[in-house]
Design an enzyme around this catalytic site. Structure first.
Site, PDB file in Angstrom:
ATOM      1  N   LYS A   1      62.099  43.377  30.999  1.00  0.00           N
ATOM      2  CA  LYS A   1      62.690  42.022  30.976  1.00  0.00           C
ATOM      3  C   LYS A   1      62.272  41.250  32.219  1.00  0.00           C
ATOM      4  O   LYS A   1      61.912  40.086  32.146  1.00  0.00           O
ATOM      5  CB  LYS A   1      64.225  42.082  30.931  1.00  0.00           C
TER       6      LYS A   1
ATOM      7  N   TRP B   1      48.890  30.882  19.494  1.00  0.00           N
ATOM      8  CA  TRP B   1      48.819  31.865  20.570  1.00  0.00           C
ATOM      9  C   TRP B   1      47.366  32.332  20.556  1.00  0.00           C
ATOM     10  O   TRP B   1      46.915  32.977  19.614  1.00  0.00           O
ATOM     11  CB  TRP B   1      49.759  33.032  20.284  1.00  0.00           C
TER      12      TRP B   1
ATOM     13  N   ASN C   1      46.764  32.176  10.799  1.00  0.00           N
ATOM     14  CA  ASN C   1      47.410  33.152  11.672  1.00  0.00           C
ATOM     15  C   ASN C   1      46.774  34.493  11.359  1.00  0.00           C
ATOM     16  O   ASN C   1      46.958  35.019  10.264  1.00  0.00           O
ATOM     17  CB  ASN C   1      48.918  33.195  11.392  1.00  0.00           C
ATOM     18  N   GLY C   2      46.007  35.037  12.298  1.00  0.00           N
ATOM     19  CA  GLY C   2      45.347  36.310  12.052  1.00  0.00           C
ATOM     20  C   GLY C   2      44.030  36.355  12.802  1.00  0.00           C
ATOM     21  O   GLY C   2      43.779  35.535  13.687  1.00  0.00           O
TER      22      GLY C   2
ATOM     23  N   CYS D   1      51.013  33.092  16.246  1.00  0.00           N
ATOM     24  CA  CYS D   1      50.792  31.759  15.713  1.00  0.00           C
ATOM     25  C   CYS D   1      51.780  31.481  14.576  1.00  0.00           C
ATOM     26  O   CYS D   1      52.101  32.362  13.794  1.00  0.00           O
ATOM     27  CB  CYS D   1      49.388  31.529  15.173  1.00  0.00           C
TER      28      CYS D   1
ATOM     29  N   ARG E   1      56.488  31.896  18.008  1.00  0.00           N
ATOM     30  CA  ARG E   1      55.359  32.746  17.622  1.00  0.00           C
ATOM     31  C   ARG E   1      54.125  32.496  18.463  1.00  0.00           C
ATOM     32  O   ARG E   1      53.151  33.255  18.413  1.00  0.00           O
ATOM     33  CB  ARG E   1      55.000  32.517  16.149  1.00  0.00           C
TER      34      ARG E   1
ATOM     35  N   GLU F   1      63.509  49.210  29.963  1.00  0.00           N
ATOM     36  CA  GLU F   1      63.797  47.923  29.330  1.00  0.00           C
ATOM     37  C   GLU F   1      64.165  46.878  30.395  1.00  0.00           C
ATOM     38  O   GLU F   1      63.743  45.731  30.332  1.00  0.00           O
ATOM     39  CB  GLU F   1      64.924  48.115  28.297  1.00  0.00           C
TER      40      GLU F   1
ATOM     41  N   LYS G   1      56.324  35.763  20.416  1.00  0.00           N
ATOM     42  CA  LYS G   1      57.406  36.611  19.929  1.00  0.00           C
ATOM     43  C   LYS G   1      56.906  37.735  19.022  1.00  0.00           C
ATOM     44  O   LYS G   1      57.334  38.864  19.124  1.00  0.00           O
ATOM     45  CB  LYS G   1      58.398  35.731  19.166  1.00  0.00           C
TER      46      LYS G   1
ATOM     47  N   HIS H   1      58.089  62.199  42.667  1.00  0.00           N
ATOM     48  CA  HIS H   1      56.699  62.571  42.381  1.00  0.00           C
ATOM     49  C   HIS H   1      55.739  61.406  42.610  1.00  0.00           C
ATOM     50  O   HIS H   1      54.608  61.434  42.131  1.00  0.00           O
ATOM     51  CB  HIS H   1      56.591  63.117  40.954  1.00  0.00           C
TER      52      HIS H   1
ATOM     53  N   GLU I   1      58.605  40.329  32.233  1.00  0.00           N
ATOM     54  CA  GLU I   1      58.268  39.413  31.151  1.00  0.00           C
ATOM     55  C   GLU I   1      58.655  37.964  31.433  1.00  0.00           C
ATOM     56  O   GLU I   1      57.874  37.052  31.148  1.00  0.00           O
ATOM     57  CB  GLU I   1      59.005  39.915  29.899  1.00  0.00           C
TER      58      GLU I   1
HETATM   59  C1  F6R Z   1      60.100  42.243  24.919  1.00  0.00           C
HETATM   60  C2  F6R Z   1      59.675  42.026  23.552  1.00  0.00           C
HETATM   61  C3  F6R Z   1      58.510  42.793  23.032  1.00  0.00           C
HETATM   62  C4  F6R Z   1      58.776  43.247  21.590  1.00  0.00           C
HETATM   63  C5  F6R Z   1      57.528  43.910  20.992  1.00  0.00           C
HETATM   64  C6  F6R Z   1      57.794  44.446  19.604  1.00  0.00           C
HETATM   65  O1  F6R Z   1      61.199  41.460  25.257  1.00  0.00           O
HETATM   66  O2  F6R Z   1      60.230  41.237  22.854  1.00  0.00           O
HETATM   67  O3  F6R Z   1      58.189  43.881  23.850  1.00  0.00           O
HETATM   68  O4  F6R Z   1      59.849  44.129  21.599  1.00  0.00           O
HETATM   69  O5  F6R Z   1      56.498  42.982  20.942  1.00  0.00           O
HETATM   70  O6  F6R Z   1      58.234  43.436  18.745  1.00  0.00           O
HETATM   71  P1  F6R Z   1      58.965  43.789  17.399  1.00  0.00           P
HETATM   72  O7  F6R Z   1      60.272  44.390  17.734  1.00  0.00           O
HETATM   73  O8  F6R Z   1      59.105  42.479  16.680  1.00  0.00           O
HETATM   74  O9  F6R Z   1      58.088  44.757  16.674  1.00  0.00           O
END
Ligand code: F6R
Length: 609
Positions: free
Chosen positions: A486, A73, A99-100, A2, A27, A482, A604, A505, A489
């Site tokens: 991506k 969010w 936010n929380g 948020c 956010r 990774e 984010k 396995h 996501e």
């Molecule tokens: C994936 C992504 C998330 C963040 C994770 C940690 O693209 O962005 O998996 O990497 O939420 O976020 P930070 O790095 O801000 O602690």
């Protein structure tokens, strides 16, 4: 998660708040709302969807020169207008954005229900609004009413509150969730992130945990939860606002992928020592003596940051020969870790606000551990709470899907591993070779970015597949993970990233003719075994795209296409192999028509556990 914001001054509060919310939308973006005060009453606009939807639903905006805003969010309560912030008390006198999470919400709600309060939403926030509303109704100042409410709450709260009967002030608080104040001439802003403020002012004050600020157009005062005055320092907001603009790109993700050469260049500037074949990470120098004593390194983070932690652990153990491991911060935080004074803990987080990463870091510090931080956000909680650390200087990362932060974080672990390696057994000659390899990275990443048309063509053909596998070995196992993250996501494609060693396995059973597999086969000690994996995959009819040396004819003979790597030092390969995987995910999501920068159900900054 948020985003919260507020404004008090002479200009249109609606415009100031919307400008801030647009910068905070990363956010959370399932609904948004604004409350201003005009003609002695609260003016409310709330709507489900992105900020754009709120603007469309409120032609002409709201009147007034003071107000608060929120982009959500959802945690407590589904996505509906009733659950949108700001929330008002039952007398419609005060409005609050939050936010929380209020952990003791059920107990507080029961108590208020017993007193006859009728709640209008399913949120925990409305309980806070009601507590503040009751305080002002009893004649308390807004500040005292907020203090009273916060002292009854358990949980986390970045909040901003406005009172229709005292429109000359806002009250904001930071309990576990970040809050910064922006300082102007005859006006003030408040937000959960400096990114929302930079377009208006260069001066900010960062609230520390447990601080509450009362803002008027002329200034602010800060107190702690016991209402004792707190002195605050005015800081400069460092990130450039322009860096957060989309420019000519269609999406922030594509922009951020393309910014990687510059971000890496910035990240290593002044940190390489070509003569000594080593690196200087500013924050580490002051703890140099203690670093000689370190016998183990534990990197931790979440999501993409965990994968960069895994690369870091690999580099640290292979090159510096210091036993190292990577741990999911969420697990580390709850497993009562055994902390010893000879272990260096390295917390990695782009935002510096991920709740699980902060929880792990606090647990380790409580037990006396030494914690270094790697983060992109200046002044973030992680930067403030670690013993020392380094900024990755990747610039603002707006797209929810992390790209440039990953490569910049991996680079930070390279610099750390190089420094450790040189403090131990790595020779000056080998150190200089590594330094040279790092210096070449920006140009080499540019070379990898030229694979964009090829990645787009592969995405056109395979982007919507029912499953995609990413395979690597050694330092490229986390890169494979990774790549899969991506794709899941932003393109919502089921995908798995794994070690070639694990394929037989179980996961090999998923392969059927025509399924896409990305294989990371750099010319290093993992290549021979990866060749075995390629044969197994080919025998089962997978469509294989390899990221491999351009002149590796053996690989070429086993796969459907090769995206060439430039000649490079094996330690830096994760920063190169990841680039086509980012591009493939981007073009897959583009082909499928998804909202690339704001994937469903995500935000984010994951500031809840
Ligand atoms: C994936 C992504 C998330 C963040 C994770 C940690 O693209 O962005 O998996 O990497 O939420 O976020 P930070 O790095 O801000 O602690």
């Amino acid at each position: 998660m948020c985003g919260i914001t507020g404004y008090i001054g002479q200009r249109s509060a609606w415009e100031m708040i919307l400008g801030g919310l647009k910068r905070l939308e990363y956010r959370g973006y399932d609904s948004a709302g604004v409350v201003t005060v005009a003609d002695g009453s609260l003016q409310v606009a709330r709507s489900v969807g992105h900020i754009r939807a709120l603007e469309e639903a409120t032609p002409g905006g709201l009147p007034g020169h003071v107000g608060i805003g929120h982009t959500r969010w959802a945690t407590h309560g589904g996505v509906s207008e009733a659950n949108c912030h700001p929330h008002r008390d039952s007398k419609n006198r005060i409005a609050l954005v939050h936010n929380g999470i209020v952990d003791n919400v059920e107990a507080l709600r029961r108590e208020l229900l017993a007193e006859g309060v009728k709640f209008r939403s399913e949120t925990d926030t409305e309980v806070l609004s009601e507590l503040v509303g009751r305080g002002v109704a009893r004649g308390q100042s807004l500040l005292d009413a907020v203090l009273g409410a916060l002292n009854r709450m358990e949980g986390t709260a970045g909040i901003v509150v406005v009172d229709q009967e005292r429109p000359d002030r806002l009250v904001a608080a930071r309990i576990g969730s970040p809050v910064v104040l922006g300082i102007g001439e005859g006006e003030m802003w408040v937000a959960s992130d400096p990114l929302a403020l930079r377009q208006y002012t260069e001066r900010m004050v960062v609230l520390e945990d447990g601080e509450i600020a009362e803002l008027t157009a002329r200034g602010f005062k800060t107190v702690d939860l016991d209402n004792r005055d707190r002195e605050k320092r005015v800081e400069k907001i460092l990130h450039q606002a322009e860096a957060a603009e989309l420019g000519s790109y269609a999406h922030y993700m594509l922009k951020e992928i393309n910014e990687q050469p510059d971000a890496l260049d910035r990240s290593m500037r002044g940190r390489l020592d070509a003569a000594m074949g080593s690196s200087h990470l500013g924050g580490l120098q002051s703890h140099r003596a203690r670093l000689f004593e370190v016998q183990r390194v534990v990197f931790f983070g979440c999501g993409t940051s965990l994968y960069s932690a895994e690369v870091g652990a690999y580099l640290m153990s292979s090159y510096a020969r210091v036993p190292a491991q990577a741990q999911d911060a969420a697990e580390l935080a709850v497993q009562n870790p055994i902390v010893d004074s000879r272990t260096l803990y390295v917390a990695i987080s782009q935002s510096g606000e991920t709740a699980d990463t902060l929880a792990a870091l606090r647990e380790i510090k409580l037990k006396g551990g030494l914690v270094a931080g790697v983060t992109n956000v200046v002044g973030s909680s992680l930067a403030r709470e670690t013993d020392f650390g380094t900024y990755v200087h990747a610039g603002p990362e707006i797209s929810v899907c992390s790209t440039k932060a990953f490569t910049a974080q991996v680079l930070a672990t390279e610099l750390l591993a190089l420094q450790f390696a040189r403090m131990r057994d790595l020779s000056a000659t080998d150190g200089r070779t590594w330094v040279k390899a790092l210096e070449q990275l920006p140009a080499q990443v540019r070379f990898m970015l030229e694979h964009a048309p090829a990645c787009k063509a592969i995405a056109q053909r395979f982007g919507g597949s029912k499953f995609t596998m990413f395979v690597g070995r050694g330092a490229n196992v986390p890169v494979a993970q990774e790549g899969a993250l991506k794709l899941k996501e932003i393109a919502y494609v089921p995908a798995e990233g794994l070690s070639g060693a694990a394929m037989k396995h179980g996961p090999l059973a998923l392969i059927e003719p025509g399924l896409p597999v990305w294989a990371l086969v750099p010319p290093d000690e993992t290549r021979e075994r990866m060749l075995g994996n390629l044969r197994e995959l080919k025998a089962r009819g997978a469509h294989i795209t390899a990221v491999a040396a351009g002149d590796d004819e053996e690989v070429r003979g086993l796969v459907d296409e090769v995206l060439a790597l430039p000649p490079h030092h094996p330690a830096v390969s994760p920063i190169l192999t990841v680039i086509p995987l980012q591009l493939y995910a981007y073009y897959s999501a583009l082909k499928l028509g998804y909202d690339i920068d704001k994937p469903r159900n995500l935000a984010k900054s994951v500031t809840v556990m």
